[in-house]
Enzyme design. Structure first.
Site, PDB file in Angstrom:
ATOM      1  N   ARG B  73       0.839  -1.213   0.000  1.00  0.00           N
ATOM      2  CA  ARG B  73       0.000   0.000   0.000  1.00  0.00           C
ATOM      3  C   ARG B  73       0.867   1.253   0.000  1.00  0.00           C
ATOM      4  O   ARG B  73       0.468   2.288  -0.496  1.00  0.00           O
ATOM      5  CB  ARG B  73      -0.932  -0.001   1.213  1.00  0.00           C
ATOM      6  CG  ARG B  73      -2.016  -1.040   1.160  1.00  0.00           C
ATOM      7  CD  ARG B  73      -3.199  -0.680   2.064  1.00  0.00           C
ATOM      8  NE  ARG B  73      -2.811  -0.336   3.409  1.00  0.00           N
ATOM      9  CZ  ARG B  73      -2.585  -1.223   4.381  1.00  0.00           C
ATOM     10  NH1 ARG B  73      -2.675  -2.512   4.130  1.00  0.00           N
ATOM     11  NH2 ARG B  73      -2.272  -0.835   5.593  1.00  0.00           N
ATOM     12  N   TYR B  77       0.247   4.497  -2.173  1.00  0.00           N
ATOM     13  CA  TYR B  77       0.128   5.861  -1.635  1.00  0.00           C
ATOM     14  C   TYR B  77       1.055   6.820  -2.377  1.00  0.00           C
ATOM     15  O   TYR B  77       0.689   7.950  -2.685  1.00  0.00           O
ATOM     16  CB  TYR B  77       0.473   5.888  -0.141  1.00  0.00           C
ATOM     17  CG  TYR B  77      -0.366   5.005   0.755  1.00  0.00           C
ATOM     18  CD1 TYR B  77      -1.689   4.727   0.447  1.00  0.00           C
ATOM     19  CD2 TYR B  77       0.156   4.461   1.914  1.00  0.00           C
ATOM     20  CE1 TYR B  77      -2.457   3.917   1.289  1.00  0.00           C
ATOM     21  CE2 TYR B  77      -0.602   3.652   2.749  1.00  0.00           C
ATOM     22  CZ  TYR B  77      -1.908   3.386   2.430  1.00  0.00           C
ATOM     23  OH  TYR B  77      -2.661   2.587   3.254  1.00  0.00           O
ATOM     24  N   TYR B  99     -12.362  10.559   2.404  1.00  0.00           N
ATOM     25  CA  TYR B  99     -13.442  10.316   3.363  1.00  0.00           C
ATOM     26  C   TYR B  99     -12.983  10.686   4.771  1.00  0.00           C
ATOM     27  O   TYR B  99     -11.790  10.681   5.083  1.00  0.00           O
ATOM     28  CB  TYR B  99     -13.922   8.869   3.291  1.00  0.00           C
ATOM     29  CG  TYR B  99     -13.026   7.855   3.934  1.00  0.00           C
ATOM     30  CD1 TYR B  99     -11.868   7.424   3.306  1.00  0.00           C
ATOM     31  CD2 TYR B  99     -13.341   7.322   5.169  1.00  0.00           C
ATOM     32  CE1 TYR B  99     -11.045   6.493   3.900  1.00  0.00           C
ATOM     33  CE2 TYR B  99     -12.522   6.387   5.774  1.00  0.00           C
ATOM     34  CZ  TYR B  99     -11.375   5.984   5.125  1.00  0.00           C
ATOM     35  OH  TYR B  99     -10.562   5.069   5.726  1.00  0.00           O
TER      36      TYR B  99
END
Lengths: 99, 275
Positions: B73, B77, B99
């Site tokens: 990840r 990113y 979010y």
């Protein structure tokens, strides 16, 4: 805006609809003339079905934070500067003075 | 295109929070930034919310595609930040819509803003209603009552931390507890056993804990599952699940400091100048 998204936005932002009983939902849904499958998904609070009907991905990755130690530029500015390698360790006496 | 005062280049980036619940939480200012942007990059917790944001601007690009199975990840990113900066360098008004709160447990918005600023572009963040905010409301807890510690679960496992069992302990991303590869979207029982091993140093295995998930669509209810700590191993967890551990011990008064404060107060009262 898509009618279903419009409805969800309204359910999210209107205090009178925020916790609307399922029995009251038709009063909001009927005037919109929504597809019956969409109505059913909303009635049953089935967000996976609703996502399928909207042709969108339901399973989304929502992790945006790594677990490892932050890179140096992420560290707070007020961390104490590291001592030079040749700085002697504080004596026990010095530690007691601080305490 | 835009050039803000005090910066030397055209192009900008603003990272805004959409809040947790579709329609309920987005601020008028964050919505306005999205509507007025040249390009919007979006990363939210479900596809329906992503579609909702997509209808606010004609050029909305999902960052979801940067997540790949078995890819770290961290690399995803970095690619997200690079994609945003590419558009900033083209002189565009870029908005990152994330979010919750874009600055809470969110590496990408912080990095995008820092990099843009370092290159001389205007960049800032607009707050949003975070998962933590929803958790406090839904669980009716006040972090001020006993104090509250927050950690990303894996980081909590990787490093020795000082835990205060008299305060709340909140562990985020518990569904990927202990993942060092950053490539897993969930970790299983052996990983949770190790988490339990760490927690058992401070808590009884019968201590009641809470699994929490905030509402992302207004047709949902929050997930609030209460269970003994030991049952965490087999509990249903995903990327949105947060572990909340209520205080297990009473706060211990610091009598030495209380005595010194009492003495200080007495000294002040005795030395007050008459009016």
């Amino acid at each position: 805006m898509n009618k279903v998204l419009q409805l969800l936005q309204r359910l999210g932002e209107d205090a009178s609809l925020r916790n609307i009983a399922t029995s009251q939902l038709p009063t909001v849904l009927n005037p919109l003339n929504l597809d019956s499958a969409v109505q059913q998904a909303i009635f049953e609070k089935d967000d996976a079905m609703l996502a399928r009907l909207l042709d969108t991905t339901n399973k989304i990755v929502c992790m945006i934070f790594p677990a490892e130690e932050p890179a140096p530029q992420d560290q707070p500015a007020d961390l104490p500067a590291k001592q030079p390698a040749d700085t002697p360790e504080p004596a026990e006496y010095d530690i007691k003075q601080v305490v | 295109m835009q050039q803000a005062a005090g910066v030397d280049k055209v192009g900008s980036v603003v990272c805004v929070g959409t809040g947790m619940t579709l329609g309920s939480h987005i601020s008028p200012l964050s919505r306005s930034y999205i509507e007025q942007a040249d390009v919007v990059f979006v990363l939210v917790a479900d596809g329906i919310t992503e579609q909702w944001v997509s209808q606010m601007n004609s050029d909305v690009r999902s960052l979801q595609s940067y997540y790949q199975p078995d890819l770290s990840r961290m690399l995803s990113y970095q690619q997200m930040v690079a994609a945003m900066l590419t558009e900033v360098r083209l002189g565009k008004k870029v908005v990152g819509a994330f979010y919750g709160h874009p600055g809470v447990f969110a590496w990408v918005p912080h990095q995008a803003i820092a990099k843009a600023k370092a290159e001389g572009f205007a960049a800032h963040m607009e707050p949003g209603i975070s998962a933590e905010d929803c958790l406090i409301a839904d669980l009716a807890i006040d972090p001020g009552t006993y104090g509250c510690q927050h950690f990303e679960t894996s980081q909590f496992m990787f490093y020795k931390r000082t835990i205060d069992p008299a305060a709340y302990l909140i562990l985020w991303q518990v569904g990927v507890a202990g993942d060092r590869s950053l490539a897993k979207l969930s970790t299983g029982e052996p990983y949770r056993q190790l988490l339990l091993e760490v927690l058992a140093e401070h808590y009884s295995l019968t201590h009641q804990v809470i699994l929490y998930e905030a509402v992302t669509l207004p047709i949902q209810q929050p997930r609030i599952t209460r269970l003994p700590l030991a049952e965490l191993v087999n509990a249903e967890l995903d990327g949105k699940t947060t572990l909340v551990i209520p205080p297990a011990t009473k706060m211990i008064p610091n009598q030495a400091i209380l005595d010194k404060l009492a003495a200080l107060q007495a000294y002040e009262q005795n030395n007050q100048q008459p009016e």
